[in-house]
Design a protein around this motif. Structure first.
Motif, PDB file in Angstrom:
ATOM      1  N   ALA A   1       0.827  -1.205   0.000  1.00 23.44           N
ATOM      2  CA  ALA A   1       0.000   0.000   0.000  1.00 23.44           C
ATOM      3  C   ALA A   1       0.862   1.255   0.000  1.00 23.44           C
ATOM      4  CB  ALA A   1      -0.950  -0.007   1.196  1.00 23.44           C
ATOM      5  N   ALA A   2       1.944   1.242   0.789  1.00 24.18           N
ATOM      6  CA  ALA A   2       2.821   2.416   0.857  1.00 24.18           C
ATOM      7  C   ALA A   2       3.514   2.654  -0.484  1.00 24.18           C
ATOM      8  CB  ALA A   2       3.846   2.243   1.965  1.00 24.18           C
ATOM      9  N   ARG A   3       3.984   1.595  -1.102  1.00 24.12           N
ATOM     10  CA  ARG A   3       4.629   1.730  -2.413  1.00 24.12           C
ATOM     11  C   ARG A   3       3.645   2.263  -3.453  1.00 24.12           C
ATOM     12  NH1 ARG A   3       9.451  -1.214  -3.548  1.00 24.12           N
ATOM     13  NH2 ARG A   3      10.272  -2.339  -1.740  1.00 24.12           N
ATOM     14  N   LYS A   4       2.414   1.807  -3.378  1.00 21.86           N
ATOM     15  CA  LYS A   4       1.398   2.275  -4.324  1.00 21.86           C
ATOM     16  C   LYS A   4       1.171   3.770  -4.166  1.00 21.86           C
ATOM     17  CE  LYS A   4      -3.437   1.621  -5.691  1.00 21.86           C
ATOM     18  NZ  LYS A   4      -4.677   0.864  -5.453  1.00 21.86           N
ATOM     19  N   ALA A   5       1.061   4.240  -2.922  1.00 23.01           N
ATOM     20  CA  ALA A   5       0.847   5.673  -2.693  1.00 23.01           C
ATOM     21  C   ALA A   5       2.012   6.484  -3.241  1.00 23.01           C
ATOM     22  CB  ALA A   5       0.669   5.937  -1.194  1.00 23.01           C
ATOM     23  N   ASN A   6       3.229   6.014  -3.034  1.00 17.68           N
ATOM     24  CA  ASN A   6       4.395   6.720  -3.567  1.00 17.68           C
ATOM     25  C   ASN A   6       4.442   6.660  -5.092  1.00 17.68           C
ATOM     26  OD1 ASN A   6       5.811   7.933  -1.394  1.00 17.68           O
ATOM     27  ND2 ASN A   6       6.566   5.939  -0.728  1.00 17.68           N
ATOM     28  N   LEU A   7       4.049   5.531  -5.658  1.00 16.64           N
ATOM     29  CA  LEU A   7       4.052   5.395  -7.111  1.00 16.64           C
ATOM     30  C   LEU A   7       3.097   6.385  -7.766  1.00 16.64           C
ATOM     31  CD1 LEU A   7       5.031   3.839  -9.605  1.00 16.64           C
ATOM     32  CD2 LEU A   7       3.232   2.153  -9.164  1.00 16.64           C
ATOM     33  N   LEU A   8       1.949   6.592  -7.143  1.00 20.92           N
ATOM     34  CA  LEU A   8       0.985   7.552  -7.685  1.00 20.92           C
ATOM     35  C   LEU A   8       1.589   8.947  -7.805  1.00 20.92           C
ATOM     36  CD1 LEU A   8      -2.207   6.393  -5.774  1.00 20.92           C
ATOM     37  CD2 LEU A   8      -2.039   6.619  -8.257  1.00 20.92           C
ATOM     38  N   LEU A   9       2.499   9.286  -6.904  1.00 24.86           N
ATOM     39  CA  LEU A   9       3.106  10.617  -6.896  1.00 24.86           C
ATOM     40  C   LEU A   9       4.466  10.641  -7.585  1.00 24.86           C
ATOM     41  CD1 LEU A   9       2.239  11.627  -3.232  1.00 24.86           C
ATOM     42  CD2 LEU A   9       1.240  12.558  -5.315  1.00 24.86           C
ATOM     43  N   ASN A  10       4.854   9.499  -8.175  1.00 26.33           N
ATOM     44  CA  ASN A  10       6.167   9.391  -8.810  1.00 26.33           C
ATOM     45  C   ASN A  10       7.293   9.626  -7.807  1.00 26.33           C
ATOM     46  OD1 ASN A  10       7.731   8.770 -11.083  1.00 26.33           O
ATOM     47  ND2 ASN A  10       8.010  10.934 -11.622  1.00 26.33           N
ATOM     48  N   ASN A  11       7.054   9.251  -6.554  1.00 28.31           N
ATOM     49  CA  ASN A  11       8.083   9.305  -5.518  1.00 28.31           C
ATOM     50  C   ASN A  11       8.962   8.064  -5.593  1.00 28.31           C
ATOM     51  OD1 ASN A  11       7.089  11.672  -4.395  1.00 28.31           O
ATOM     52  ND2 ASN A  11       5.994  10.648  -2.738  1.00 28.31           N
ATOM     53  N   PRO A  12      10.168   8.108  -5.019  1.00 29.40           N
ATOM     54  CA  PRO A  12      10.935   6.869  -4.849  1.00 29.40           C
ATOM     55  C   PRO A  12      10.145   5.893  -3.975  1.00 29.40           C
ATOM     56  CG  PRO A  12      12.305   8.803  -4.415  1.00 29.40           C
ATOM     57  CD  PRO A  12      10.893   9.300  -4.530  1.00 29.40           C
ATOM     58  N   PRO A  13      10.313   4.592  -4.175  1.00 27.91           N
ATOM     59  CA  PRO A  13       9.556   3.617  -3.385  1.00 27.91           C
ATOM     60  C   PRO A  13       9.768   3.751  -1.886  1.00 27.91           C
ATOM     61  CG  PRO A  13      10.629   2.549  -5.246  1.00 27.91           C
ATOM     62  CD  PRO A  13      11.167   3.935  -5.193  1.00 27.91           C
ATOM     63  N   ASP A  14      10.954   4.233  -1.472  1.00 26.88           N
ATOM     64  CA  ASP A  14      11.256   4.327  -0.044  1.00 26.88           C
ATOM     65  C   ASP A  14      11.020   5.720   0.530  1.00 26.88           C
ATOM     66  OD1 ASP A  14      13.328   5.569  -1.357  1.00 26.88           O
ATOM     67  OD2 ASP A  14      14.923   4.690  -0.149  1.00 26.88           O
ATOM     68  N   ALA A  15      10.284   6.570  -0.191  1.00 26.66           N
ATOM     69  CA  ALA A  15       9.961   7.892   0.357  1.00 26.66           C
ATOM     70  C   ALA A  15       9.123   7.730   1.620  1.00 26.66           C
ATOM     71  CB  ALA A  15       9.211   8.724  -0.678  1.00 26.66           C
ATOM     72  N   ALA A  16       9.375   8.577   2.606  1.00 23.00           N
ATOM     73  CA  ALA A  16       8.673   8.473   3.891  1.00 23.00           C
ATOM     74  C   ALA A  16       7.218   8.880   3.750  1.00 23.00           C
ATOM     75  CB  ALA A  16       9.367   9.337   4.935  1.00 23.00           C
ATOM     76  N   VAL A  17       6.344   8.108   4.366  1.00 19.21           N
ATOM     77  CA  VAL A  17       4.901   8.333   4.352  1.00 19.21           C
ATOM     78  C   VAL A  17       4.396   8.377   5.795  1.00 19.21           C
ATOM     79  CG1 VAL A  17       4.619   7.152   2.130  1.00 19.21           C
ATOM     80  CG2 VAL A  17       4.411   5.839   4.267  1.00 19.21           C
ATOM     81  N   LEU A  18       3.125   8.730   5.951  1.00 20.40           N
ATOM     82  CA  LEU A  18       2.469   8.586   7.245  1.00 20.40           C
ATOM     83  C   LEU A  18       1.714   7.266   7.262  1.00 20.40           C
ATOM     84  CD1 LEU A  18       0.931  12.050   8.229  1.00 20.40           C
ATOM     85  CD2 LEU A  18       2.978  10.955   9.125  1.00 20.40           C
ATOM     86  N   GLU A  19       2.004   6.434   8.269  1.00 21.01           N
ATOM     87  CA  GLU A  19       1.237   5.211   8.483  1.00 21.01           C
ATOM     88  C   GLU A  19       0.150   5.513   9.504  1.00 21.01           C
ATOM     89  OE1 GLU A  19       2.820   0.972   8.794  1.00 21.01           O
ATOM     90  OE2 GLU A  19       2.503   1.510  10.900  1.00 21.01           O
ATOM     91  N   ILE A  20      -1.099   5.269   9.129  1.00 23.13           N
ATOM     92  CA  ILE A  20      -2.264   5.677   9.915  1.00 23.13           C
ATOM     93  C   ILE A  20      -3.000   4.419  10.349  1.00 23.13           C
ATOM     94  CG2 ILE A  20      -4.486   6.876   9.763  1.00 23.13           C
ATOM     95  CD1 ILE A  20      -2.740   8.496   7.431  1.00 23.13           C
ATOM     96  N   THR A  21      -3.138   4.221  11.656  1.00 21.58           N
ATOM     97  CA  THR A  21      -3.691   2.989  12.206  1.00 21.58           C
ATOM     98  C   THR A  21      -5.022   3.228  12.899  1.00 21.58           C
ATOM     99  OG1 THR A  21      -1.443   2.170  12.566  1.00 21.58           O
ATOM    100  CG2 THR A  21      -3.207   1.037  13.734  1.00 21.58           C
ATOM    101  N   MET A  22      -6.067   2.620  12.409  1.00 17.17           N
ATOM    102  CA  MET A  22      -7.419   2.533  12.989  1.00 17.17           C
ATOM    103  C   MET A  22      -8.156   3.870  13.040  1.00 17.17           C
ATOM    104  SD  MET A  22      -8.818   0.333  16.208  1.00 17.17           S
ATOM    105  CE  MET A  22      -8.523   1.477  17.531  1.00 17.17           C
TER     106      MET A  22
END
Length: 284
Positions: A38-59
């Motif tokens: 899921a994180a890689r997909k979000a970065n791919l949509l923005l043409n970010n590197p696969p390891d770009a930092a994201v926010l992980e949101i739980t519940m």
């Protein structure tokens, strides 16, 4: 450097990338996003590197105030999303302008969502990763009032961009796994239970490990402390199964009866406490 201000942090929202891949030798957990697909997909949509930092949101999710223009995408679990008063969809790119407020409402499906921003969040790197972890980074999660740095969007990306592939980590109950190093030492009846039984996630499950309610017979002795990695499923002396996740330790002394695949880890990461799963064993 531009910033996103945290108005509300949500239950457990943290900055994560793909983790500290070269730090196990120092006893440092890998950390990183629980659902890498899921994180890689979000970065791919923005043409970010696969390891770009994201926010992980739980519940339960955060409320965020943008202090600069940005492009964002949210993938993974399905939340009710609003940018100001405008409803948003997951797995799609949106433009935010200075002053906008993004609100995560009720959780509809899954358990963890990932918010990517153009260029990724630019918190400090420690041991080659921006992933938050207690004792390694100053905070283990974001807090109210935090200001999260990023590089302001200078050109607008295609807001109609989509990535088409199934949300495999959210809806499946089958967790892909392989026999672990101590699998062959198990009684046949225990192997059958692991292969055919159903297991319920405990409410104590977290980023370090996910435990299961149902016990299995354990006639194994403890093992010499050996390496473990995210996805290792251990069997305790009391017969409890523990699936180690991204924040797990790097060594352990319980028998390693299963090893989840990367897909299996991502699928399990999207299950809520109380939900049931089955291990889908690939045995040569």
């Amino acid at each position: 450097m531009s910033e996103v201000e945290v108005l509300k942090p949500g239950l457990y929202t943290s900055i994560q990338d793909l983790g500290r891949m070269q730090s196990a030798v120092y006893g440092v957990p890998r950390s990183g996003v629980m659902d890498s697909l899921a994180a890689r997909k979000a970065n791919l949509l923005l043409n970010n590197p696969p390891d770009a930092a994201v926010l992980e949101i739980t519940m339960t999710g955060p409320q965020l105030h943008f202090h600069a223009d940005a492009q964002i995408a949210v993938c993974g679990a399905t939340f009710e999303l609003k940018l100001n008063d405008r409803p948003l969809e997951g797995s799609k790119v949106y433009s935010c302008v200075t002053g906008d407020v993004l609100t995560f409402g009720g959780l509809k499906r899954g358990f963890r969502a990932y918010l990517a921003i153009n260029g990724g969040f630019r918190s400090p790197e420690i041991l080659h990763s921006r992933s938050q972890y207690p004792g390694i980074t100053p905070k283990s999660r974001i807090e109210k009032g935090d200001r999260l740095p990023f590089t302001a969007a200078t050109t607008e990306k295609n807001s109609g961009a989509r990535v088409q592939f199934p949300e495999t980590g959210i809806y499946k109950n089958n967790i892909e796994a392989f026999p672990g190093p101590e699998w062959d030492l198990l009684d046949v009846s225990v192997r059958e239970q692991l292969a055919d039984g159903s297991f319920t996630l405990l409410p104590t499950s977290n980023r370090m490990a996910i435990g299961f309610k149902e016990a299995v017979a354990n006639n194994l002795k403890g093992i010499t402390t050996g390496p473990v990695i995210p996805g290792t499923v251990q069997l305790t002396p009391g017969g409890n199964l523990i699936a180690l996740m991204r924040d797990c330790q790097v060594t352990g002394g319980y028998p390693r009866v299963l090893q989840l695949s990367e897909l299996g880890i991502c699928t399990l990461a999207q299950k809520r406490p109380g939900e049931g799963i089955q291990f889908s064993l690939a045995i040569a």
